[in-house]
Motif scaffolding. Sequence first.
Motif, PDB file in Angstrom:
ATOM      1  N   ASP A  10       0.824  -1.213   0.000  1.00 14.68           N
ATOM      2  CA  ASP A  10       0.000   0.000   0.000  1.00 14.68           C
ATOM      3  C   ASP A  10       0.856   1.259   0.000  1.00 14.68           C
ATOM      4  O   ASP A  10       0.332   2.370  -0.096  1.00 14.68           O
ATOM      5  CB  ASP A  10      -0.908   0.023   1.223  1.00 14.68           C
ATOM      6  CG  ASP A  10      -1.891  -1.132   1.227  1.00 14.68           C
ATOM      7  OD1 ASP A  10      -2.537  -1.352   0.181  1.00 14.68           O
ATOM      8  OD2 ASP A  10      -1.995  -1.819   2.258  1.00 14.68           O
ATOM      9  N   GLY A  11       2.163   1.113   0.125  1.00 16.27           N
ATOM     10  CA  GLY A  11       3.076   2.239   0.123  1.00 16.27           C
ATOM     11  C   GLY A  11       4.502   1.733   0.229  1.00 16.27           C
ATOM     12  O   GLY A  11       4.734   0.559   0.542  1.00 16.27           O
ATOM     13  N   VAL A  12       5.443   2.622  -0.045  1.00 18.59           N
ATOM     14  CA  VAL A  12       6.866   2.284   0.039  1.00 18.59           C
ATOM     15  C   VAL A  12       7.521   3.247   1.027  1.00 18.59           C
ATOM     16  O   VAL A  12       7.485   4.469   0.839  1.00 18.59           O
ATOM     17  CB  VAL A  12       7.559   2.389  -1.330  1.00 18.59           C
ATOM     18  CG1 VAL A  12       9.051   2.100  -1.179  1.00 18.59           C
ATOM     19  CG2 VAL A  12       6.933   1.427  -2.327  1.00 18.59           C
ATOM     20  N   SER A  13       8.094   2.703   2.090  1.00 21.30           N
ATOM     21  CA  SER A  13       8.720   3.525   3.122  1.00 21.30           C
ATOM     22  C   SER A  13      10.233   3.453   3.009  1.00 21.30           C
ATOM     23  O   SER A  13      10.797   2.378   2.813  1.00 21.30           O
ATOM     24  CB  SER A  13       8.285   3.032   4.516  1.00 21.30           C
ATOM     25  OG  SER A  13       8.923   3.789   5.526  1.00 21.30           O
ATOM     26  N   VAL A  14      10.866   4.620   3.115  1.00 20.12           N
ATOM     27  CA  VAL A  14      12.327   4.691   3.038  1.00 20.12           C
ATOM     28  C   VAL A  14      12.864   5.525   4.194  1.00 20.12           C
ATOM     29  O   VAL A  14      12.141   6.303   4.813  1.00 20.12           O
ATOM     30  CB  VAL A  14      12.792   5.299   1.695  1.00 20.12           C
ATOM     31  CG1 VAL A  14      12.494   4.354   0.550  1.00 20.12           C
ATOM     32  CG2 VAL A  14      12.137   6.649   1.447  1.00 20.12           C
ATOM     33  N   HIS A  15      14.150   5.346   4.483  1.00 19.16           N
ATOM     34  CA  HIS A  15      14.841   6.100   5.535  1.00 19.16           C
ATOM     35  C   HIS A  15      15.956   6.919   4.870  1.00 19.16           C
ATOM     36  O   HIS A  15      17.073   6.439   4.719  1.00 19.16           O
ATOM     37  CB  HIS A  15      15.449   5.154   6.563  1.00 19.16           C
ATOM     38  CG  HIS A  15      14.448   4.340   7.321  1.00 19.16           C
ATOM     39  ND1 HIS A  15      14.801   3.447   8.305  1.00 19.16           N
ATOM     40  CD2 HIS A  15      13.087   4.295   7.244  1.00 19.16           C
ATOM     41  CE1 HIS A  15      13.709   2.884   8.803  1.00 19.16           C
ATOM     42  NE2 HIS A  15      12.663   3.382   8.166  1.00 19.16           N
ATOM     43  N   PRO A  16      15.674   8.167   4.480  1.00 19.76           N
ATOM     44  CA  PRO A  16      16.631   8.938   3.660  1.00 19.76           C
ATOM     45  C   PRO A  16      17.745   9.630   4.452  1.00 19.76           C
ATOM     46  O   PRO A  16      18.064  10.785   4.190  1.00 19.76           O
ATOM     47  CB  PRO A  16      15.727   9.980   2.972  1.00 19.76           C
ATOM     48  CG  PRO A  16      14.321   9.616   3.314  1.00 19.76           C
ATOM     49  CD  PRO A  16      14.404   8.873   4.594  1.00 19.76           C
ATOM     50  N   TYR A  17      18.333   8.959   5.439  1.00 17.78           N
ATOM     51  CA  TYR A  17      19.410   9.579   6.222  1.00 17.78           C
ATOM     52  C   TYR A  17      20.534  10.067   5.323  1.00 17.78           C
ATOM     53  O   TYR A  17      20.879   9.429   4.334  1.00 17.78           O
ATOM     54  CB  TYR A  17      19.981   8.574   7.226  1.00 17.78           C
ATOM     55  CG  TYR A  17      19.123   8.346   8.433  1.00 17.78           C
ATOM     56  CD1 TYR A  17      19.193   9.202   9.531  1.00 17.78           C
ATOM     57  CD2 TYR A  17      18.239   7.273   8.494  1.00 17.78           C
ATOM     58  CE1 TYR A  17      18.413   8.989  10.659  1.00 17.78           C
ATOM     59  CE2 TYR A  17      17.449   7.057   9.609  1.00 17.78           C
ATOM     60  CZ  TYR A  17      17.542   7.911  10.688  1.00 17.78           C
ATOM     61  OH  TYR A  17      16.758   7.696  11.797  1.00 17.78           O
ATOM     62  N   ARG A  18      21.132  11.200   5.697  1.00 14.98           N
ATOM     63  CA  ARG A  18      22.229  11.774   4.930  1.00 14.98           C
ATOM     64  C   ARG A  18      22.879  12.867   5.769  1.00 14.98           C
ATOM     65  O   ARG A  18      22.295  13.371   6.728  1.00 14.98           O
ATOM     66  CB  ARG A  18      21.710  12.364   3.619  1.00 14.98           C
ATOM     67  CG  ARG A  18      20.741  13.539   3.820  1.00 14.98           C
ATOM     68  CD  ARG A  18      19.890  13.829   2.608  1.00 14.98           C
ATOM     69  NE  ARG A  18      19.163  12.638   2.212  1.00 14.98           N
ATOM     70  CZ  ARG A  18      19.185  12.151   0.963  1.00 14.98           C
ATOM     71  NH1 ARG A  18      19.851  12.770   0.009  1.00 14.98           N
ATOM     72  NH2 ARG A  18      18.522  11.070   0.659  1.00 14.98           N
TER      73      ARG A  18
END
Length: 213
Positions: A10-18
């Motif tokens: 139902d969705g795509v979750s990401v962890h965009p740490y930078r």
Amino acid sequence: MKSGVLKYLDGVSVHPYRSKPPETAAEDFQRLRKLIERYASDDAKKRIPIFSGEWGYSSNTKGVSMETQAAFMVRQQLSNLLNGIPLSIWYDWKNDGADPAETEHNFGTVTPDLKPKPAYLAMQTLTRELSGYRITRRYDTGNKNDFVLVLTNRSGASKLAAWTMVMPHTVMLDFKVNPPTTVKGDGESCPLKIENGQLAVALEPTPQYVSLR
């Protein structure tokens, strides 16, 4: 995604740490969106949302300052919304410990004894100033490092959320305001200048909010 897993999601979750500013995630979101569109089984799945499921900046002695953490927290939320990310979860609510040199101890918006850090105040100000508002467009200042977002609510009222990724500087904007004041990231109000019929806004790394007429 190539395996066909998208049809079950139902969705795509990401962890965009930078280590870079939060606005730099825009290109990553675009690449992810292209992957979803490429491998989705139908038009509905091509439009499934991307979530920013966990992301923050540590204010430890080798990380960012607490003032920069505050600016990045608010900018993360706003820039994510600008890029069509409907949900952003900040890591972390509370510092995990009291060691100023430990990275994991300093992601929070409050200290271990719940004293607010600048990030807490900055998010409190954003929530108060923009409650009920939605981003309608980004105003072009001629500088790609400047962000001037126009927001409106259901009653038709409009506000600006404005900041810059570079050194503070003043921009001239074609907007009418009443009264000519801005609310800084810490919640304090200060006057704005009107020059030759244009609004002079001193952009800073921390977003500020202007009510339009």
